[in-house]
Design an enzyme around this catalytic site. Structure first.
Site, PDB file in Angstrom:
ATOM      1  CG  ASP A  93      -1.834   1.219   1.226  1.00 26.74           C
ATOM      2  OD1 ASP A  93      -2.804   1.220   0.445  1.00 26.74           O
ATOM      3  OD2 ASP A  93      -1.576   2.166   1.999  1.00 26.74           O
ATOM      4  CE1 TYR A 108       0.299   7.484   2.847  1.00 29.66           C
ATOM      5  CE2 TYR A 108       1.046   5.370   2.017  1.00 29.66           C
ATOM      6  CZ  TYR A 108       0.082   6.140   2.617  1.00 29.66           C
ATOM      7  OH  TYR A 108      -1.101   5.560   3.011  1.00 29.66           O
ATOM      8  CE  LYS A 151      -3.916   4.764   0.318  1.00 24.16           C
ATOM      9  NZ  LYS A 151      -2.520   4.279   0.343  1.00 24.16           N
ATOM     10  CG  HIS A 198      -4.940   9.561   0.111  1.00 23.07           C
ATOM     11  ND1 HIS A 198      -3.574   9.569  -0.007  1.00 23.07           N
ATOM     12  CD2 HIS A 198      -5.178   9.092   1.361  1.00 23.07           C
ATOM     13  CE1 HIS A 198      -3.018   9.125   1.108  1.00 23.07           C
ATOM     14  NE2 HIS A 198      -3.984   8.846   1.958  1.00 23.07           N
ATOM     15  CB  SER A 243       1.663   5.447  13.394  1.00 25.45           C
ATOM     16  OG  SER A 243       2.077   4.110  13.180  1.00 25.45           O
TER      17      SER A 243
END
Length: 649
Positions: free
Chosen positions: A371, A376, A405, A438, A547
């Site tokens: 993914d 990112y 995405k 997204h 996270s």
């Protein structure tokens, strides 16, 4: 009629509305709980053999002929038909029938198995059960080399069959009856079509058959729309080693690995002992029915005294599942989604220190669902790691399921193919398996050459929302499928109404929905809505707020790893807290995304396919729900950019 979950709630039962069981409910119960006891209510007459036949027939299972079995059988005519019910193994009472999956010595065993008690014995005679995944884990933990050979080579079974049924033997079924033929010529013609099978006529007219290599370890993935994802010790190896004994057969010669290597008798003896020590033996009452998931449960028969009449039935998969999906999209809209996947575990690339090495190592350790996302900011490095793994022969491109995405600044239909092309270039691949929107947030376009990835702000550092028709964005996504750039398209962070809006005009149904989900935010209604719409659900942050601590979006008090409920279950199943939470996600029909830069953690996070959580375990974890969302644009966008952007309310 009432049912009891034999592996979980042995002392309690639940009522059914009639002496029948809805097919969808049946598939769900057997997928989740593996074995059921069905019994008439206390104020009712015991279930009859005709009730048994009616029940099995009403489930509309694929008919499964009893071909290849060892034990002689007699047909028991019932009102529902003459090919539904037959006798269980009628070997003499002093002969124990060892544990096995029914017809595991053939390539496609029945999915469901039923037993009905017409006359319980005076003592003993229980149809003992054991969870096949429990056996798998014992063998994998204690005899890893043996397990690896079983996985790689399977097993070959050796059995000598008489020309006529021998009722005194637990494996006395004649070869005519076993293979449903009438002449030797017809039999040889049938056997000659099976590649790898060997046979030899004996001087006394018996037939010795050595099977082709049969898979002995199976991953059971899904049944209907219900996630299983459990390894099973799916074979008749122990049954052959312990019980295939009569005047024609020596059990010590009845089994070997698929490559013809002998099996270690000490290992087989230890496995048989473990099964016997961990079996569930339930005392029969007249009219009782066992419904077993034959892919997940092994059964045997204990010694007994006095007359005993137990009948059996079996079936393949459900012919049709009622109300499996609700067609919310326009009539005739093709559904490109597939709720079944071979591996439910996905590796994510958000916030990684060394994405290239991590991508390579993740693939090396078995991850095939990856993914990624433009946002990112690491797709070039991720792509290098993927290509390195492919170049070294660890996998092929077609083995991987790569998701990326579409970012918020590229929702204008003319920008969608440009964003897709940029991700493909960075990843170094020709297509993605899945392309997701997204967020349902349309923002001001930021030129690729000026700032990439654009993140949450424009060139002036401001987050600017713009009007946009999200259905037009979806049409541009659909064109990517037609152009071969994306195999499937889907959604991320969309709520139920957002999904309805897409489905209202979609020509290609979303393949999946990716959402935040963990024990502090279980999203029960949204998951149900997506699944009933034929949409897979992938979940990020399945371990909760871990996270988000460094982003000041959660605190140490939010950590689930130290939650007492999770810790107790980890001790109960001898697993880590992470494995417990990932298993919970899988059993909820979702695909969890995990990530780690540690090779050990990567392997550990995959170690959740050799156990399952009982109903009480699942409910205990779900009870931790606080509707606590960590990744919420309605909060962090205003804090960081002064733009109020709620999307979930």
């Amino acid at each position: 009629m009432r049912f009891t979950r034999l592996f979980e709630d042995i002392d309690s039962s639940e009522s059914l509305p009639s002496r029948s069981l809805d097919q969808g409910k049946f598939v769900e119960l057997l997928a989740k709980h593996k074995a059921l006891l069905l019994r008439a209510d206390e104020n009712e007459e015991p279930l009859s053999v005709n009730d048994f036949g009616d029940l099995v027939a009403s489930l509309r299972l694929k008919k499964y002929p009893y071909v290849g079995g060892a034990a002689p059988r007699r047909i028991i005519p019932v009102n529902a038909g003459n090919d539904i019910v037959y006798t269980a193994n009628e070997a003499p009472p002093e002969q124990k029938i060892p544990f096995h999956h029914e017809l595991a010595q053939v390539h496609n065993p029945p999915q469901y198995l039923f037993f009905y008690c017409d006359q319980p014995p005076e003592t003993g005679g229980e149809t003992a059960l054991i969870d096949s995944t429990l056996v798998y884990r014992y063998v994998a933990d204690n005899f890893p080399d043996f397990m690896e050979k079983l996985k790689k080579h399977g097993a070959r079974y050796v059995r000598t069959m008489p020309p006529e049924d021998d009722l005194a033997s637990p494996l006395g079924r004649s070869f005519y009856n076993c293979y449903q033929v009438k002449t030797n010529e017809e039999l040889e013609k049938k056997l000659n079509t099976v590649e790898g099978l060997e046979y030899e006529w004996q001087p006394d007219g018996a037939l010795k058959v050595t099977s082709e290599p049969i898979p002995a370890i199976r991953m059971i993935e899904q049944q209907g729309n219900h996630a299983i994802y459990q390894w099973t010790f799916h074979n008749s190896v122990i049954a052959a080693f312990v019980g295939w004994e009569d005047s024609r057969n020596d059990p010590k010669k009845a089994i070997r690995f698929g490559n013809d290597d002998p099996m270690d008798e000490a290992n087989l003896t230890a496995i048989a002992k473990f099964m016997d020590e961990n079996k569930l033996s339930y005392t029969w009452q007249k009219g009782d029915i066992f419904a077993l998931n034959n892919r997940l449960v092994m059964h045997s028969r204990n010694h007994f005294t006095g007359p005993r009449r137990v009948y059996a039935a079996m079936g393949g998969e459900a012919l049709s599942l009622e109300n499996s999906t609700v067609n919310i999209a326009s009539p005739g809209v093709p559904d490109v989604s597939n709720l079944k996947v071979s591996d439910p575990l996905t590796f994510g690339f958000w916030r990684l220190d060394n994405p290239e090495e991590t991508a390579y190592n993740a693939i090396k350790r078995g991850y095939r669902r990856l993914d990624s996302a433009c946002d990112y900011g690491n797709e070039q490095a991720t792509g290098r790691g993927i290509r390195r793994a492919i170049a070294e022969g660890i996998c092929k491109r077609e083995d991987l399921h790569i998701t990326t995405k579409l970012w918020n600044t590229y929702h204008d239909p003319k920008h969608v193919p440009l964003a897709m092309e940029r991700s493909l270039t960075d990843l170094g691949i020709d297509y993605v398996d899945e392309y997701l929107i997204h967020f349902p947030i349309s923002m001001e376009f930021v030129p690729f050459e000026k700032k990439y990835p654009p993140e949450w702000s424009n060139l002036d550092g401001k987050m600017v929302l713009v009007p946009n028709d999200i259905n037009a964005t979806w049409r541009a996504m659909e064109q990517l499928v037609r152009d071969g750039k994306a195999r499937q398209i889907g959604l991320s962070n969309f709520n139920c109404q957002h999904i309805r809006q897409i489905l209202s005009t979609a020509m290609i149904r979303p393949s999946s929905l990716q959402i935040e989900c963990h024990p502090h935010h279980i999203q029960q209604k949204l998951i149900r809505f997506a699944r009933e719409s034929g949409i897979r659900v992938t979940v990020f942050s399945p371990l909760g707020g871990t996270s988000y601590i460094s982003l000041n979006m959660s605190t140490k008090e939010d950590l689930l790893f130290t939650n007492p409920v999770i810790e107790i279950l980890a001790q109960k199943h001898n697993k880590t807290p992470a494995q417990i939470m990932l298993r919970w996600a899988v059993q909820r029909n979702t695909l969890p995304i995990s990530k780690s830069s540690s090779d050990g953690r990567m392997t550990e996070n995959r170690g959740l396919l050799d156990f399952y959580l009982h109903r009480q375990d699942m409910e205990a974890i779900s009870s931790l729900n606080k509707n606590r969302r960590y990744n919420d644009p309605g909060v962090f966008c205003e804090d960081a950019f002064g733009t109020y952007c709620p999307i979930y309310e």
